[in-house]
Design a protein around this motif. Sequence first.
Motif, PDB file in Angstrom:
ATOM      1  N   LEU A 159       0.808  -1.212   0.000  1.00  0.00           N
ATOM      2  CA  LEU A 159       0.000   0.000   0.000  1.00  0.00           C
ATOM      3  C   LEU A 159       0.842   1.262   0.000  1.00  0.00           C
ATOM      4  O   LEU A 159       0.473   2.264  -0.623  1.00  0.00           O
ATOM      5  CB  LEU A 159      -0.933  -0.001   1.223  1.00  0.00           C
ATOM      6  CG  LEU A 159      -1.913  -1.174   1.310  1.00  0.00           C
ATOM      7  CD1 LEU A 159      -2.752  -1.065   2.575  1.00  0.00           C
ATOM      8  CD2 LEU A 159      -2.794  -1.253   0.071  1.00  0.00           C
TER       9      LEU A 159
ATOM     10  N   TYR B  94       2.011   1.163  -3.984  1.00  0.00           N
ATOM     11  CA  TYR B  94       1.131   2.121  -4.653  1.00  0.00           C
ATOM     12  C   TYR B  94       1.651   3.553  -4.633  1.00  0.00           C
ATOM     13  O   TYR B  94       1.175   4.391  -5.401  1.00  0.00           O
ATOM     14  CB  TYR B  94      -0.259   2.091  -4.015  1.00  0.00           C
ATOM     15  CG  TYR B  94      -1.079   0.903  -4.447  1.00  0.00           C
ATOM     16  CD1 TYR B  94      -1.400   0.700  -5.781  1.00  0.00           C
ATOM     17  CD2 TYR B  94      -1.536  -0.027  -3.517  1.00  0.00           C
ATOM     18  CE1 TYR B  94      -2.153  -0.391  -6.194  1.00  0.00           C
ATOM     19  CE2 TYR B  94      -2.303  -1.121  -3.916  1.00  0.00           C
ATOM     20  CZ  TYR B  94      -2.597  -1.299  -5.252  1.00  0.00           C
ATOM     21  OH  TYR B  94      -3.341  -2.379  -5.652  1.00  0.00           O
TER      22      TYR B  94
ATOM     23  N   HIS C 196       5.860   3.541  -7.521  1.00  0.00           N
ATOM     24  CA  HIS C 196       5.351   4.266  -8.690  1.00  0.00           C
ATOM     25  C   HIS C 196       6.144   5.554  -8.897  1.00  0.00           C
ATOM     26  O   HIS C 196       6.541   5.872 -10.018  1.00  0.00           O
ATOM     27  CB  HIS C 196       3.877   4.623  -8.492  1.00  0.00           C
ATOM     28  CG  HIS C 196       2.947   3.466  -8.696  1.00  0.00           C
ATOM     29  ND1 HIS C 196       3.301   2.310  -9.342  1.00  0.00           N
ATOM     30  CD2 HIS C 196       1.646   3.286  -8.323  1.00  0.00           C
ATOM     31  CE1 HIS C 196       2.267   1.475  -9.380  1.00  0.00           C
ATOM     32  NE2 HIS C 196       1.247   2.051  -8.758  1.00  0.00           N
TER      33      HIS C 196
ATOM     34  N   GLY D  34       0.993   0.396 -12.398  1.00  0.00           N
ATOM     35  CA  GLY D  34      -0.166  -0.327 -11.911  1.00  0.00           C
ATOM     36  C   GLY D  34      -0.742  -1.303 -12.913  1.00  0.00           C
ATOM     37  O   GLY D  34      -0.604  -1.146 -14.129  1.00  0.00           O
TER      38      GLY D  34
ATOM     39  N   ARG E  48      -5.398  -1.340 -10.981  1.00  0.00           N
ATOM     40  CA  ARG E  48      -5.528  -0.056 -10.292  1.00  0.00           C
ATOM     41  C   ARG E  48      -4.413   0.857 -10.791  1.00  0.00           C
ATOM     42  O   ARG E  48      -3.253   0.689 -10.412  1.00  0.00           O
ATOM     43  CB  ARG E  48      -5.435  -0.287  -8.780  1.00  0.00           C
ATOM     44  CG  ARG E  48      -5.410   0.962  -7.958  1.00  0.00           C
ATOM     45  CD  ARG E  48      -5.471   0.625  -6.482  1.00  0.00           C
ATOM     46  NE  ARG E  48      -4.982   1.725  -5.675  1.00  0.00           N
ATOM     47  CZ  ARG E  48      -5.091   1.802  -4.354  1.00  0.00           C
ATOM     48  NH1 ARG E  48      -5.681   0.829  -3.690  1.00  0.00           N
ATOM     49  NH2 ARG E  48      -4.615   2.835  -3.688  1.00  0.00           N
ATOM     50  N   THR E  49      -4.749   1.799 -11.626  1.00  0.00           N
ATOM     51  CA  THR E  49      -3.718   2.579 -12.311  1.00  0.00           C
ATOM     52  C   THR E  49      -3.704   4.061 -11.959  1.00  0.00           C
ATOM     53  O   THR E  49      -2.816   4.789 -12.394  1.00  0.00           O
ATOM     54  CB  THR E  49      -3.862   2.435 -13.839  1.00  0.00           C
ATOM     55  OG1 THR E  49      -5.203   2.781 -14.214  1.00  0.00           O
ATOM     56  CG2 THR E  49      -3.572   1.006 -14.272  1.00  0.00           C
TER      57      THR E  49
ATOM     58  N   ASP F 162      -2.933   5.380  -9.193  1.00  0.00           N
ATOM     59  CA  ASP F 162      -1.750   5.667  -8.380  1.00  0.00           C
ATOM     60  C   ASP F 162      -0.552   5.998  -9.266  1.00  0.00           C
ATOM     61  O   ASP F 162       0.270   6.850  -8.930  1.00  0.00           O
ATOM     62  CB  ASP F 162      -1.416   4.470  -7.490  1.00  0.00           C
ATOM     63  CG  ASP F 162      -2.592   4.039  -6.645  1.00  0.00           C
ATOM     64  OD1 ASP F 162      -2.707   4.491  -5.497  1.00  0.00           O
ATOM     65  OD2 ASP F 162      -3.419   3.246  -7.154  1.00  0.00           O
ATOM     66  N   SER F 163      -0.432   5.310 -10.415  1.00  0.00           N
ATOM     67  CA  SER F 163       0.656   5.587 -11.358  1.00  0.00           C
ATOM     68  C   SER F 163       0.496   6.954 -12.004  1.00  0.00           C
ATOM     69  O   SER F 163       1.448   7.481 -12.589  1.00  0.00           O
ATOM     70  CB  SER F 163       0.686   4.522 -12.458  1.00  0.00           C
ATOM     71  OG  SER F 163       0.903   3.240 -11.935  1.00  0.00           O
TER      72      SER F 163
ATOM     73  N   ASP G  94      -3.790   7.882  -2.721  1.00  0.00           N
ATOM     74  CA  ASP G  94      -4.768   7.235  -1.854  1.00  0.00           C
ATOM     75  C   ASP G  94      -4.574   7.785  -0.449  1.00  0.00           C
ATOM     76  O   ASP G  94      -3.559   7.536   0.197  1.00  0.00           O
ATOM     77  CB  ASP G  94      -4.544   5.715  -1.874  1.00  0.00           C
ATOM     78  CG  ASP G  94      -5.591   4.949  -1.086  1.00  0.00           C
ATOM     79  OD1 ASP G  94      -5.819   5.301   0.092  1.00  0.00           O
ATOM     80  OD2 ASP G  94      -6.147   3.987  -1.627  1.00  0.00           O
TER      81      ASP G  94
ATOM     82  N   ASN H 229      -3.820   5.288   2.431  1.00  0.00           N
ATOM     83  CA  ASN H 229      -2.433   4.810   2.453  1.00  0.00           C
ATOM     84  C   ASN H 229      -1.490   5.888   2.965  1.00  0.00           C
ATOM     85  O   ASN H 229      -0.535   5.608   3.695  1.00  0.00           O
ATOM     86  CB  ASN H 229      -2.007   4.380   1.049  1.00  0.00           C
ATOM     87  CG  ASN H 229      -2.776   3.168   0.552  1.00  0.00           C
ATOM     88  OD1 ASN H 229      -3.413   2.459   1.329  1.00  0.00           O
ATOM     89  ND2 ASN H 229      -2.734   2.927  -0.751  1.00  0.00           N
TER      90      ASN H 229
ATOM     91  N   ASP I   1      -0.951  -6.970  -8.503  1.00  0.00           N
ATOM     92  CA  ASP I   1      -1.219  -5.527  -8.432  1.00  0.00           C
ATOM     93  C   ASP I   1      -0.328  -4.691  -9.339  1.00  0.00           C
ATOM     94  O   ASP I   1      -0.738  -3.621  -9.786  1.00  0.00           O
ATOM     95  CB  ASP I   1      -1.041  -5.037  -6.985  1.00  0.00           C
ATOM     96  CG  ASP I   1      -1.879  -5.823  -6.002  1.00  0.00           C
ATOM     97  OD1 ASP I   1      -1.501  -6.973  -5.711  1.00  0.00           O
ATOM     98  OD2 ASP I   1      -2.897  -5.299  -5.523  1.00  0.00           O
ATOM     99  N   PHE I   2       0.892  -5.157  -9.594  1.00  0.00           N
ATOM    100  CA  PHE I   2       1.873  -4.302 -10.247  1.00  0.00           C
ATOM    101  C   PHE I   2       2.610  -5.010 -11.374  1.00  0.00           C
ATOM    102  O   PHE I   2       2.843  -6.215 -11.330  1.00  0.00           O
ATOM    103  CB  PHE I   2       2.914  -3.806  -9.232  1.00  0.00           C
ATOM    104  CG  PHE I   2       2.311  -3.187  -8.009  1.00  0.00           C
ATOM    105  CD1 PHE I   2       1.672  -1.961  -8.074  1.00  0.00           C
ATOM    106  CD2 PHE I   2       2.366  -3.830  -6.783  1.00  0.00           C
ATOM    107  CE1 PHE I   2       1.102  -1.377  -6.955  1.00  0.00           C
ATOM    108  CE2 PHE I   2       1.811  -3.272  -5.651  1.00  0.00           C
ATOM    109  CZ  PHE I   2       1.177  -2.040  -5.733  1.00  0.00           C
TER     110      PHE I   2
END
Length: 497
Positions: free
Chosen positions: A60, A64, A68, A75, A78-79, A81-82, A87, A90, A272-273
């Motif tokens: 997290l 995330y 990144h 990502g 869930r993109t 964050d990139s 978030d 987090n 996730d990544f």
Amino acid sequence: MTHKIFKYSIPFLLLTAVVFSSCKKLSDINHDPTKPTTADPQYLLAGAQKNAMDILYSGLQNGYISMHYAQYWSGNSRTDDSRYKLDEGNNATLWNNMYRISLHNLNEIVQLNKDKTSDPKIAAQSAIAKVTACWIYQVLADAYGNLPYKQTFQLGSGNIIPAYDDAQAVYSALLDTLQAQAAILDDPAKSDIATGDVIYNGAPKAWGKLAHSLMLRMAIRMSGANLPKAREIIEAHYAKAFASNDDDALFKYVNAAPNKFPFNESERPIVDFFVSGTLVDYMQGLNDQRLPIFARVSDDNKDYKGMPYGWASADAARPKPGNFSIPGKQIYSATMPGILMTYSEVEFILAEAAARGMSVGGDAATHYGNGITASFNFWKKLTDDRSISDASISSYISKVPYNQADWKNVIGTQKWLALYPQGFQGWFERTRLQFSKPGGQPLFIAPISGTMDPSAPMVPFRLTYLISEQTQNKAAYEKAVSAIGGDTKGTKLWYNK
């Protein structure tokens, strides 16, 4: 006496220290860190170290956010964050857990030990606690800028609205603390093993080397803003810093819950990544032997293929996930160590110091080569990769030769590779040095699908403060925001200005 401190230390969280004995290995015991226990300094120390590492290597926070921002990963489903949509949950966990658990536990150790430091073991334990706190405070200062420091733990005051301190002043205070603790830990009379330490099993001399090394990290980071001070610190402390990979500061996780590496696939696949195209393409171009450790071949094409950074999953033109590489098995291993600092990083610091004209016992090219060699050997030892040899390392260095006229790009790219998967440190160095590939061609790209934060079109320079601070600590928050030039991800830290 019950100590009242502000909201970063809810009293019951004092009891979340991991119940570690003075055993020499984390694997000797296997307790749940969420279960209450007596606030014994040795348990508080182990708990503080584990909590900090768990947060800094969580999917997290490290995944995330910082992996990144360092552009090591991109990502999958869930993109956002990139694309720099932070978030807030987090973000709050990073800030709150570091203050409320790790820093609180470390402060409590010092208070519990303050009248007992005539005992060498207790003196060493308090010094270790202070060095650990300096490491955590620097991470926070580099992530946010100005932050609560002097008023963080005002015992008995009940202060819930701490003032924010200037990050440059915090750096100065941390350097003073590290120098004082290094003097204690370097003292041959203080050779007694301290209890509760998981990183070096309580060895004062090892912690002394780490204190000197952390001073180098801080000094090189401030070198663009205060070169004379950076020179003073580096030239005074480099000789007592890490001298080999044996000195690396690593938190040793084990393959048993709850003491596994915080982001591991021992119980479930992690999807996730992807590893970023930025990292994969650059390493492939150099035939870098660390690539099979850092990434896996794609499921569909069975080759190394990085995801172009910041490509939104909603984009119909984006290829299906099976085309891209996910992080390597070692990176997701239950026994992957939490990296606090390595000898490789020290050598890259000294390479930059020499490039800037400092006297550090060798020229920049030598330290640069040492940094690359140390990084390869770190991964060779960790993975038992016997294809990595002295000859292969020498061949690699010949492909990325040191060039004084281009030192920032040459050192920056190799240090960035060596810092993987330390997302926060990789991100901090990316924003500080603003390096490109050797020769000047861009290494990093803007998010393919565009940024979601106009203040950070290319990369965030910092994290924004917690939303809760705007109401719960409003006056201090507003003063801090004014002092740094705005609470945006695009606001540069003092050493980047």
